[in-house]
Write an enzyme that holds these catalytic residues in place. Structure first.
Site: not given
Length: 624
Positions: A168, A239, A559
């Site tokens: 990620d 994120h 996600s």
């Protein structure tokens, strides 16, 4: 073109150029149109303005109470339950209870692109601006039955003895949720592919930070990020930090653990510099061809060694053949077959309502026009990709918004168009892709080229009907679309079509009806396989916020659903190890599917968005 995590935009690699100057002309109003061309003139003016921004390719920035392209609202409704059951609605509070006339004033948050849909419901009497209320990670863990009390007696605690790998962007190693009781790190390795460095043998770029190096940075007197030479944007929650917390945070900072809080962690901050993201070279390129992405996965499995390992990938793009034939998908399948006790979970994508997929058949005699609409205010480049069988052949004629033919490309040809010495239009009509033998047409349009309705006129040159699928590449700052009526099937992401990966859709765990998230993409694959496999809570999930030490933030997206399943797999692998059992990737995937809960979904063994159903951690373990 933006490529990155499913749930939030990332910066473009280059600032889009302004469109070419237009001839002076008097200003005039353009009617604002909602879905189907209806003008929502009865909507609050400020909300109309937000819709107008979106229709002209402009995004609403995030605020303290909303994420990007989301608006806080206050509504007067005649049915609170039906209003809050809408998957677009994140409920806030009911202000003052139910009135004598049966109406209520409620607060909520709604994505800008769904305002007209929500406003048009008969039970929504008025819609204005308002404030939001957040949700917690504990709703995810509870709904999927992953709490310690939900699991069989004697189950190894929290995924202990398993590696959870995260591919990620943005790993906040200093957040308390990723640290041991003594302050040291839970992260065994952090490979920053974007850093300047030598890497290590076999992965000779970026910087690989060991647990000892991370501990030295954490336990030293200075700034840990400076000490490790690893930087996170203080203004934007990372994120990857959020994703990692859902899968395996221990709750030491936020008080709410993730699904597998005792797992060992390995994080790869993935780069995408091996893929062209701007200019005409983008045609035919996507995450499915990224060497760096595949190397990230190989690195995690190498570091895990013989230790059971569950990896999460919440990244993706829209392009690619969607048949599992990209090199990354083939590589993942091979990595999974290389050793037992390995799994990779991938987010399905958030493109269901973006109008990015089209399908049809070019007739044996005649042509088929495929309309592609670029918004007037779109200042980003746009890219389209079309796939059809290798046994067929199509001629492409590209028609501009002005109704002028740019030219024809026969099968096997490509062409460019230039302005001011720069390529502003590129198209390729490529035959026999080496990975699947199919043919593909790719079209790139630069920011300076006229917006409007472009037409791809397709003609069969063999005299046979030709079926096709087409996708518009993801662009978080100016998404172009196909013309209505839309086909929102086959909208899962570019690397979400492998054979042994577990692909995950999103639903809202905060509502009794557990509705699908409106954005959660649909299968199947282009070759007809059932993806996604399962779904998990991904709507309004509150988990660790980077640069906060103990804080949390809210994000929505597939996600956020995928790492919940990754955590479930970690729990399964821990129990299997305790029983001295080995599991293949196919067996792990099968257990996730077999244990999935229905109602919802209702009426089918497989749903193109829920998959086989909602993931069930306790049920997966019971199958052992």
């Amino acid at each position: 073109m933006v490529r990155g995590p499913h749930s939030e935009p990332v910066p473009d690699d280059a600032t889009p150029r302004d469109p070419a100057p237009l001839d002076p002309a008097p200003l005039c109003f353009t009617p604002l149109s909602g879905p189907g061309g209806a003008a929502p003139v009865d909507m609050d003016v400020r909300l109309q303005r937000l819709l107008a921004w979106r229709q002209h390719g402009q995004s609403k920035p995030a605020t303290a109470s909303t994420v990007a392209d989301e608006v806080a609202v206050i509504a007067k409704v005649s049915d609170v339950a039906r209003f809050e059951a809408l998957s677009e609605v994140t409920p806030g509070v009911v202000v003052g209870g139910i009135a004598a006339d049966g109406t209520a004033i409620v607060t909520a948050r709604i994505p800008v692109q769904r305002l007209d849909h929500v406003r048009s419901r008969g039970f929504v009497l008025s819609l204005k601006a308002a404030q939001r209320l957040s949700r917690e990670l504990q709703a995810t863990v509870g709904e999927i039955h992953a709490r310690p009390e939900d699991l069989p007696p004697g189950n190894p605690h929290g995924g202990q003895g398993v590696v959870v790998g995260i591919v990620d962007t943005g790993c906040d190693f200093a957040h308390r949720n990723f640290r041991e009781a003594g302050g040291g790190t839970r992260i065994g390795k952090l490979w920053d592919q974007n850093a300047r460095g030598q890497g290590e043998p076999g992965f000779a770029y970026g910087a690989v930070h060991s647990a000892a190096a991370i501990d030295a940075a954490l336990l030293g007197a200075g700034d840990p990020y400076a000490a490790l030479d690893y930087w996170l944007d203080p203004a934007e929650p990372a994120h990857g930090t959020h994703v990692m917390d859902i899968a395996a945070g221990n709750g030491a900072g936020t008080g709410i653990p993730g699904v597998a809080p005792q797992a060992r962690l390995i994080f790869v901050d993935v780069a995408n510099s091996d893929i062209p993201w701007s200019g005409s070279q983008v045609v035919g390129s996507n995450f499915g061809d990224s060497v760096q992405l595949l190397e990230a996965l190989a690195f995690i499995f190498r570091e895990a060694g013989s230790t059971p390992c569950a990896v999460n990938v919440s990244l993706g793009t829209n392009g690619g053949p969607h048949d599992g034939s990209t090199l990354v998908e083939q590589g993942i399948d091979r990595l999974l077959a290389q050793a037992p006790n390995r799994s990779v979970c991938i987010a399905a994508s958030n493109s269901h309502e973006d109008g990015i997929h089209a399908a049809g058949t070019v007739p044996a005699a005649g042509s088929h026009d495929l309309a592609w609409v670029v918004a007037p205010g779109d200042r980003t480049q746009n890219e389209l990709e079309l796939w059809y069988p290798g046994s067929a052949a199509l001629r492409l004629e590209l028609v501009s918004p002005e109704g002028l033919s740019v030219g024809n490309l026969e099968p096997g040809e490509s062409g460019t168009a230039s302005q001011g010495g720069q390529v502003v239009l590129f198209a390729a009509n490529r035959l026999s892709d080496p990975n699947n033998g199919d043919n593909t047409i790719g079209v790139f349009v630069a920011p300076s080229v006229s917006p409007g309705r472009w037409v791809l006129r397709l003609t069969s040159t063999t005299g046979d009907p030709v079926p096709f699928h087409a996708w518009i590449e993801r662009d978080d700052k100016g998404q172009s679309t196909f013309e209505a009526p839309l086909d929102n099937t086959h909208t899962i992401g570019s690397i979400s079509c492998g054979h042994n990966t577990i692909v995950v859709g999103s639903y809202d765990a905060h509502k009794p009806a557990l509705p699908l998230s409106w954005f959660s993409s649909a299968g199947p694959t282009r070759d007809g396989r059932q993806k996604p496999e399962v779904s998990a809570p991904g709507h309004n999930v509150r988990a660790a916020a980077s640069r906060s030490v103990t804080g949390s933030t809210r994000m929505s997206g597939t996600s956020m659903a995928s790492p919940a399943v990754t955590g479930c797999v970690a729990l399964l692998l821990a129990e299997a190890a305790a029983q001295n059992r080995s599991l293949t990737a196919a067996e792990i995937r099968s257990m996730a599917v077999q244990a999935a809960r229905s109602d919802p979904p209702v009426g089918a063994a497989w749903d193109d968005r829920y998959g086989a159903g909602r993931v069930w951690a306790a049920g997966m373990i019971a199958l052992l």
